[in-house]
Design a protein around this motif. Sequence first.
Motif, PDB file in Angstrom:
ATOM      1  N   ALA A   1       4.465   3.008  17.517  1.00  9.57           N
ATOM      2  CA  ALA A   1       3.821   3.205  16.332  1.00  9.57           C
ATOM      3  C   ALA A   1       3.205   4.330  16.120  1.00  9.57           C
ATOM      4  O   ALA A   1       2.939   4.604  14.916  1.00  9.57           O
ATOM      5  N   GLN A   2       3.002   5.200  17.274  1.00  8.60           N
ATOM      6  CA  GLN A   2       2.312   6.540  16.870  1.00  8.60           C
ATOM      7  C   GLN A   2       3.478   7.470  16.670  1.00  8.60           C
ATOM      8  O   GLN A   2       3.036   8.618  15.985  1.00  8.60           O
ATOM      9  N   THR A   3       4.567   7.266  16.850  1.00  5.61           N
ATOM     10  CA  THR A   3       5.595   8.330  16.501  1.00  5.61           C
ATOM     11  C   THR A   3       6.173   8.217  15.029  1.00  5.61           C
ATOM     12  O   THR A   3       6.810   7.046  14.875  1.00  5.61           O
ATOM     13  N   GLU A   4       5.819   9.022  13.970  1.00  5.32           N
ATOM     14  CA  GLU A   4       5.936   8.751  12.728  1.00  5.32           C
ATOM     15  C   GLU A   4       7.203   9.588  12.360  1.00  5.32           C
ATOM     16  O   GLU A   4       7.905   9.507  11.370  1.00  5.32           O
ATOM     17  N   LYS A   5       7.606  10.611  13.097  1.00  8.85           N
ATOM     18  CA  LYS A   5       8.936  11.381  12.960  1.00  8.85           C
ATOM     19  C   LYS A   5      10.122  10.526  13.370  1.00  8.85           C
ATOM     20  O   LYS A   5      10.273  10.112  14.291  1.00  8.85           O
ATOM     21  N   PRO A   6      11.077  10.309  12.120  1.00  9.83           N
ATOM     22  CA  PRO A   6      12.197   9.781  12.315  1.00  9.83           C
ATOM     23  C   PRO A   6      13.137  10.279  13.095  1.00  9.83           C
ATOM     24  O   PRO A   6      13.180  11.590  13.322  1.00  9.83           O
ATOM     25  N   THR A   7      13.908   9.422  13.853  1.00  4.16           N
ATOM     26  CA  THR A   7      14.957  10.118  14.775  1.00  4.16           C
ATOM     27  C   THR A   7      16.302  10.328  13.930  1.00  4.16           C
ATOM     28  O   THR A   7      16.663   9.611  13.177  1.00  4.16           O
ATOM     29  N   THR A   8      16.692  11.455  14.233  1.00  4.47           N
ATOM     30  CA  THR A   8      17.889  12.158  13.444  1.00  4.47           C
ATOM     31  C   THR A   8      18.996  12.132  14.654  1.00  4.47           C
ATOM     32  O   THR A   8      18.624  12.943  15.584  1.00  4.47           O
ATOM     33  N   VAL A   9      20.159  11.878  14.107  1.00  2.00           N
ATOM     34  CA  VAL A   9      21.157  12.418  14.867  1.00  2.00           C
ATOM     35  C   VAL A   9      22.098  13.481  14.163  1.00  2.00           C
ATOM     36  O   VAL A   9      22.544  13.136  13.211  1.00  2.00           O
ATOM     37  N   SER A  10      22.500  14.502  15.015  1.00  2.00           N
ATOM     38  CA  SER A  10      23.222  15.734  14.381  1.00  2.00           C
ATOM     39  C   SER A  10      24.178  15.749  15.078  1.00  2.00           C
ATOM     40  O   SER A  10      24.522  15.685  16.220  1.00  2.00           O
ATOM     41  N   LEU A  11      25.426  15.881  14.392  1.00  2.00           N
ATOM     42  CA  LEU A  11      26.871  16.073  15.044  1.00  2.00           C
ATOM     43  C   LEU A  11      27.429  17.251  14.595  1.00  2.00           C
ATOM     44  O   LEU A  11      27.141  17.870  13.590  1.00  2.00           O
ATOM     45  N   PRO A  12      28.089  17.791  15.546  1.00  2.00           N
ATOM     46  CA  PRO A  12      28.808  19.053  15.206  1.00  2.00           C
ATOM     47  C   PRO A  12      29.935  18.790  14.111  1.00  2.00           C
ATOM     48  O   PRO A  12      30.521  17.729  13.892  1.00  2.00           O
ATOM     49  N   PRO A  13      30.289  19.920  13.425  1.00  2.00           N
ATOM     50  CA  PRO A  13      31.411  19.841  12.444  1.00  2.00           C
ATOM     51  C   PRO A  13      32.713  19.165  13.104  1.00  2.00           C
ATOM     52  O   PRO A  13      33.087  19.672  14.303  1.00  2.00           O
ATOM     53  N   MET A  14      33.253  18.497  12.252  1.00  2.00           N
ATOM     54  CA  MET A  14      34.602  17.824  12.666  1.00  2.00           C
ATOM     55  C   MET A  14      35.808  18.962  12.918  1.00  2.00           C
ATOM     56  O   MET A  14      35.764  19.854  12.075  1.00  2.00           O
ATOM     57  N   PRO A  15      36.470  19.084  13.780  1.00  2.00           N
ATOM     58  CA  PRO A  15      37.510  19.802  14.093  1.00  2.00           C
ATOM     59  C   PRO A  15      38.571  19.695  13.145  1.00  2.00           C
ATOM     60  O   PRO A  15      38.846  18.829  12.475  1.00  2.00           O
ATOM     61  N   ALA A  16      39.167  20.915  12.720  1.00  2.00           N
ATOM     62  CA  ALA A  16      40.225  20.960  11.585  1.00  2.00           C
ATOM     63  C   ALA A  16      41.394  20.102  11.740  1.00  2.00           C
ATOM     64  O   ALA A  16      41.784  19.239  10.784  1.00  2.00           O
ATOM     65  N   PHE A  17      41.868  19.708  12.956  1.00  2.00           N
ATOM     66  CA  PHE A  17      42.845  18.944  13.273  1.00  2.00           C
ATOM     67  C   PHE A  17      42.702  17.553  13.067  1.00  2.00           C
ATOM     68  O   PHE A  17      43.288  16.672  13.049  1.00  2.00           O
ATOM     69  N   MET A  18      41.429  17.165  12.822  1.00  2.00           N
ATOM     70  CA  MET A  18      40.918  15.607  12.686  1.00  2.00           C
ATOM     71  C   MET A  18      40.704  15.339  11.271  1.00  2.00           C
ATOM     72  O   MET A  18      40.143  14.217  11.044  1.00  2.00           O
ATOM     73  N   THR A  19      40.952  16.282  10.391  1.00  2.00           N
ATOM     74  CA  THR A  19      40.482  15.938   8.947  1.00  2.00           C
ATOM     75  C   THR A  19      41.659  14.989   8.375  1.00  2.00           C
ATOM     76  O   THR A  19      42.733  15.174   8.883  1.00  2.00           O
ATOM     77  N   MET A  20      41.286  14.471   7.110  1.00  2.00           N
ATOM     78  CA  MET A  20      42.030  13.635   6.353  1.00  2.00           C
ATOM     79  C   MET A  20      43.221  14.323   5.838  1.00  2.00           C
ATOM     80  O   MET A  20      44.387  13.767   5.106  1.00  2.00           O
ATOM     81  N   ALA A  21      43.196  15.714   5.575  1.00  2.00           N
ATOM     82  CA  ALA A  21      43.838  16.500   4.576  1.00  2.00           C
ATOM     83  C   ALA A  21      45.404  16.652   5.553  1.00  2.00           C
ATOM     84  O   ALA A  21      45.538  16.946   6.570  1.00  2.00           O
ATOM     85  N   ILE A  22      46.504  16.448   4.743  1.00  2.00           N
ATOM     86  CA  ILE A  22      47.481  16.161   5.192  1.00  2.00           C
ATOM     87  C   ILE A  22      48.516  17.536   4.413  1.00  2.00           C
ATOM     88  O   ILE A  22      48.552  17.532   3.112  1.00  2.00           O
ATOM     89  N   SER A  23      48.786  18.536   5.196  1.00  2.00           N
ATOM     90  CA  SER A  23      49.569  19.645   4.539  1.00  2.00           C
ATOM     91  C   SER A  23      50.873  19.261   4.508  1.00  2.00           C
ATOM     92  O   SER A  23      51.753  18.968   5.654  1.00  2.00           O
ATOM     93  N   ALA A  24      51.636  19.639   3.390  1.00  2.00           N
ATOM     94  CA  ALA A  24      53.334  19.584   3.519  1.00  2.00           C
ATOM     95  C   ALA A  24      53.862  20.574   3.761  1.00  2.00           C
ATOM     96  O   ALA A  24      53.789  21.703   3.508  1.00  2.00           O
TER      97      ALA A  24
END
Length: 62
Positions: free
Chosen positions: A39-62
């Motif tokens: 109850a004393q901790t008012e700071k919300p907990t946030t989760v930070s993630l590193p940027p997604m690697p380029a090979f994992m993106t949904m963009a498809i190059s033809a």
Amino acid sequence: MGSSKRWIDNTIEEANKCETKMPWERGLRRQAMIARRLAQTEKPTTVSLPPMPAFMTMAISA
């Protein structure tokens, strides 16, 4: 049966006088302490993630 009732009454009376903390009492005290701490901790907990690697993106190059 008078002595048996008196023995039980004396046993209950002595048990009520006992101030020793029993093991099962720790749980409620600990839960209360954790609740106060949260109850004393008012700071919300946030989760930070590193940027997604380029090979994992949904963009498809033809």
